[in-house]
Design an enzyme around this catalytic site. Structure first.
Site, mmCIF file in Angstrom:
data_model
loop_
_atom_site.group_PDB
_atom_site.id
_atom_site.type_symbol
_atom_site.label_atom_id
_atom_site.label_comp_id
_atom_site.label_asym_id
_atom_site.label_seq_id
_atom_site.Cartn_x
_atom_site.Cartn_y
_atom_site.Cartn_z
ATOM 1 N N LYS A 188 0.765 -1.181 -0.157
ATOM 2 C CA LYS A 188 0.118 -0.013 0.037
ATOM 3 C C LYS A 188 1.075 1.029 -0.162
ATOM 4 O O LYS A 188 1.415 1.635 1.018
ATOM 5 C CB LYS A 188 -0.835 0.204 1.181
ATOM 6 N N GLY A 246 2.774 5.040 13.112
ATOM 7 C CA GLY A 246 3.242 3.714 13.488
ATOM 8 C C GLY A 246 2.547 3.075 14.795
ATOM 9 O O GLY A 246 2.363 2.081 14.767
ATOM 10 N N CYS A 297 13.735 10.819 6.673
ATOM 11 C CA CYS A 297 13.769 10.586 8.010
ATOM 12 C C CYS A 297 15.013 10.467 8.589
ATOM 13 O O CYS A 297 15.240 10.620 10.032
ATOM 14 C CB CYS A 297 13.370 9.180 8.198
ATOM 15 N N GLU A 395 9.994 16.367 15.132
ATOM 16 C CA GLU A 395 10.416 16.150 13.687
ATOM 17 C C GLU A 395 9.536 17.294 12.833
ATOM 18 O O GLU A 395 8.602 17.225 12.653
ATOM 19 C CB GLU A 395 9.833 14.860 13.191
HETATM 20 O O1 TXE Z 1 2.744 10.150 7.004
HETATM 21 P P1 TXE Z 1 1.892 9.026 7.314
HETATM 22 P P2 TXE Z 1 2.308 11.494 6.614
HETATM 23 C C1 TXE Z 1 6.485 11.913 9.106
HETATM 24 C C2 TXE Z 1 7.009 13.384 8.835
HETATM 25 C C3 TXE Z 1 5.746 13.965 8.281
HETATM 26 C C4 TXE Z 1 4.807 13.307 8.975
HETATM 27 C C5 TXE Z 1 3.376 13.099 8.375
HETATM 28 O O2 TXE Z 1 7.355 13.837 10.119
HETATM 29 O O3 TXE Z 1 5.697 15.278 8.404
HETATM 30 O O4 TXE Z 1 5.173 11.815 9.267
HETATM 31 O O5 TXE Z 1 3.360 12.449 7.056
HETATM 32 C C6 TXE Z 1 -0.080 5.446 5.353
HETATM 33 N N1 TXE Z 1 -2.948 2.880 9.142
HETATM 34 N N2 TXE Z 1 7.118 10.898 7.943
HETATM 35 O O6 TXE Z 1 1.023 12.177 7.041
HETATM 36 O O7 TXE Z 1 0.312 9.520 7.581
HETATM 37 C C7 TXE Z 1 -0.222 6.529 4.534
HETATM 38 O O8 TXE Z 1 -1.174 6.290 3.557
HETATM 39 C C8 TXE Z 1 -2.157 2.506 7.971
HETATM 40 C C9 TXE Z 1 8.428 10.335 8.296
HETATM 41 O O9 TXE Z 1 2.398 11.538 5.044
HETATM 42 O O10 TXE Z 1 2.446 8.316 8.434
HETATM 43 C C10 TXE Z 1 1.386 6.197 3.651
HETATM 44 O O11 TXE Z 1 1.147 5.099 2.980
HETATM 45 N N3 TXE Z 1 -1.381 3.160 7.383
HETATM 46 C C11 TXE Z 1 8.649 9.152 7.296
HETATM 47 C C12 TXE Z 1 2.058 5.933 5.050
HETATM 48 O O12 TXE Z 1 1.077 5.551 6.040
HETATM 49 C C13 TXE Z 1 -1.613 4.505 7.267
HETATM 50 C C14 TXE Z 1 8.205 9.381 5.917
HETATM 51 C C15 TXE Z 1 2.956 7.182 5.657
HETATM 52 O O13 TXE Z 1 2.080 8.362 6.029
HETATM 53 C C16 TXE Z 1 -2.631 5.240 8.105
HETATM 54 C C17 TXE Z 1 6.660 10.038 5.978
HETATM 55 C C18 TXE Z 1 -3.281 4.379 8.946
HETATM 56 N N4 TXE Z 1 -4.075 4.702 10.101
HETATM 57 C C19 TXE Z 1 6.381 10.876 6.965
HETATM 58 N N5 TXE Z 1 -2.586 6.503 7.825
HETATM 59 C C20 TXE Z 1 9.743 8.244 7.481
HETATM 60 N N6 TXE Z 1 10.054 7.847 8.646
HETATM 61 O O14 TXE Z 1 10.643 8.640 6.489
HETATM 62 C C21 TXE Z 1 -1.837 6.705 6.872
HETATM 63 N N7 TXE Z 1 -1.137 5.484 6.727
#
Ligand code: TXE
Length: 499
Positions: A188, A246, A297, A395
């Site tokens: 996904k 997470g 990250c 972050e």
């Molecule tokens: O991340 P999300 P977002 C951090 C960074 C950023 C913040 C928000 O600080 O500002 O996260 O980014 C899926 N159950 N990172 O909102 O929501 C979503 O569809 C299961 C750090 O975009 O965490 C996508 O595929 N999955 C980071 C994935 O999770 C869910 C990289 C990441 O999105 C879900 C990106 C749910 N309930 C953002 N909700 C890193 N560590 O590299 C969303 N998703």
């Protein structure tokens, strides 16, 4: 490939995708579509399907069947390796197409996108070897009447949830290892950057991956990402994204106690000692926070610098920041592209305002970068940052660097470790004893000495503390997707229990 060997332009029409299940493209049917606009150009570039929970259920069933009938896990490692090598060649053959889509959807510079796609192919090549190297253990020391075997088996159906910052590279840090282990996958991708994940499904299929082994379902995280995390027939979830999501993935996994691998946020220190090569360190610090517009990250967002050289070093960093080339990601000269979404842009600008409000000293940047379309942020540096300021601990995920100073080695280590995260850290010094002492004391999954954001498939990645659990890449990354089984084989005649 050479970034200058092509002319890069925004396509006249958005490219439309179905989703990929059981070895073939599935049509959208009456499902709604999501349109993705390039964050740098404001023009629609892709259209993907908003799949439903029923699509997740179907894809998981398909992946379960493909796992249970051993069409993939039953093959010799050498045959799995051969498919992975063909996939690497397939990726290399389509670098231009993949890189353009990656750049258009994410806003990252085209040259960087090419590097990431080629880097992804390189990981597939490494993982092909790992498919053959994976092995168990034998205990031949249990006496003449017993042989003990430890075998590794694929964990089963893996749900793979990936983010938007490195859509293809993060995928490549996981998929070939999961496949090398013999698992099947329901992937996904982020709803804003799904194109290259979908094309990988086609490339794997063309490389001879059996149908149903790698499936891609596109759509929203809160709906289908959550459904995948909760699914009772998924054996493991690999999630990369925000710490908040997470945590919800971990809670969702409790229904069937599935294994969870998490790569989450970071607030990574760049520790610069006075005896470092300051010019090189400043270059590394600027790269570490401007790479991918800070949406990385493992980006080095906290500069922790020795007080005696702090003023000189701050000036060096600011001077280099001013020379970073910001602009159109499709211009091969661009070093820093757009911010991925309006929401992420607002988050970054919000933190910049908070930094000003909370009393940090603005050294450079501190505002949006003007453009006719899309959203960009100037590289920003705040000095005199104290631990209670939000910019010091949260972050930001943008090109915003904070500076704090130290006078003793112990103080440097205390500041470096003063975070809920533990993803990465960099140390800059020409003293090997000091570097060694520092990398041993820093609590992070990846430490760089006199460099930053280096990677390669040989070494594992993952986080300490609230940056996550589990490890990806290297032989560790294959083992992560296996279960360990202990088998006792009795030899010779049995000593009767019943007399
Ligand atoms: O991340 P999300 P977002 C951090 C960074 C950023 C913040 C928000 O600080 O500002 O996260 O980014 C899926 N159950 N990172 O909102 O929501 C979503 O569809 C299961 C750090 O975009 O965490 C996508 O595929 N999955 C980071 C994935 O999770 C869910 C990289 C990441 O999105 C879900 C990106 C749910 N309930 C953002 N909700 C890193 N560590 O590299 C969303 N998703």
């Amino acid at each position: 490939m050479d970034v200058n060997s092509a002319v890069w332009t925004v396509p006249a029409r958005a490219r439309e995708f179905g989703f990929f299940v059981d070895g073939q493209w599935a049509e959208a049917g009456d499902r709604p579509m999501s349109e993705r606009k390039s964050p740098a150009h404001g023009v629609a570039v892709t259209r993907t399907v908003r799949c439903t929970k029923a699509d997740i259920d179907h894809a998981v069933r398909v992946a379960r069947t493909a796992f249970e009938d051993r069409r993939w896990s039953g093959l010799p490692g050498g045959e799995r390796a051969s498919v992975l090598l063909k996939a690497a060649a397939g990726i290399r053959a389509r670098v231009e197409e993949l890189a353009l889509l990656e750049s258009l959807e994410s806003g990252k510079p085209i040259g960087q996108a090419i590097g990431e796609i080629e880097g992804g192919a390189n990981i597939f090549e490494y993982a092909a070897g790992a498919a053959r190297a994976l092995h168990g253990d034998a205990f031949n020391n249990l006496g003449d009447n017993m042989l003990g075997l430890v075998t590794r088996e694929p964990i089963g159906v893996v749900g793979l949830i990936t983010p938007w910052n490195f859509p293809f590279f993060i995928l490549s840090e996981r998929v070939p290892f999961i496949l090398a282990a013999g698992c099947t996958i329901v992937s996904k991708p982020s709803e804003v950057t799904s194109a290259t994940t979908l094309l990988l499904a086609e490339i794997l299929s063309d490389a001879g991956l059996p149908a149903g082994v790698f499936n891609v379902v596109t759509g929203s995280g809160s709906e289908i990402g959550q459904a995948l995390a909760e699914h009772a027939d998924v054996d493991m979830i690999s999630f990369t994204g925000s710490t908040a999501v997470g945590r919800s993935v971990l809670l969702a996994s409790a229904g069937n106690f599935k294994k969870v691998g998490l790569e989450l946020g970071g607030k990574n220190p760049q520790v610069v000692f006075a005896d470092a090569n300051l010019d090189e360190a400043a270059d590394g610090v600027v790269f570490g926070i401007c790479f991918n517009a800070g949406q990385c990250c493992v980006g080095g967002s906290r500069l922790v610098v020795e007080k005696s050289i702090a003023a000189e070093f701050e000036a060096l960093v600011a001077a280099k920041m001013a020379r970073v080339r910001i602009g159109d990601p499709l211009d091969p000269n661009t070093q820093m592209g757009a911010i991925v979404t309006a929401a992420q842009n607002a988050t970054i600008l919000g933190y910049i305002e908070a930094g000003k409000r909370e009393g940090a000293r603005l050294v450079c940047g501190g505002e949006a970068y003007p453009s006719d379309a899309g959203q960009f942020v100037r590289p920003t540096v705040f000095a005199d940052v104290t631990r209670e300021m939000s910019i010091a601990s949260e972050e930001i995920f943008g090109p915003v660097l904070t500076i704090s100073t130290f006078e003793t080695f112990d103080e440097a280590m205390a500041i470096a470790n003063d975070t809920i995260y533990g993803l990465a850290a960099s140390i800059w010094t020409c003293n090997l004893d000091k570097a060694t002492d520092a990398f041993r004391r820093i609590r992070a999954g990846r430490v760089w000495v006199n460099t930053t954001i280096n990677n390669g498939p040989e070494l594992p990645l993952g986080g300490f503390k609230q940056s996550g659990t589990g490890r990806e890449a290297g032989i560790y990354g294959v083992e992560e997707y296996t279960e360990v089984k202990a088998t006792h084989i009795a030899l010779g005649r049995r000593e009767p229990w019943v007399s």
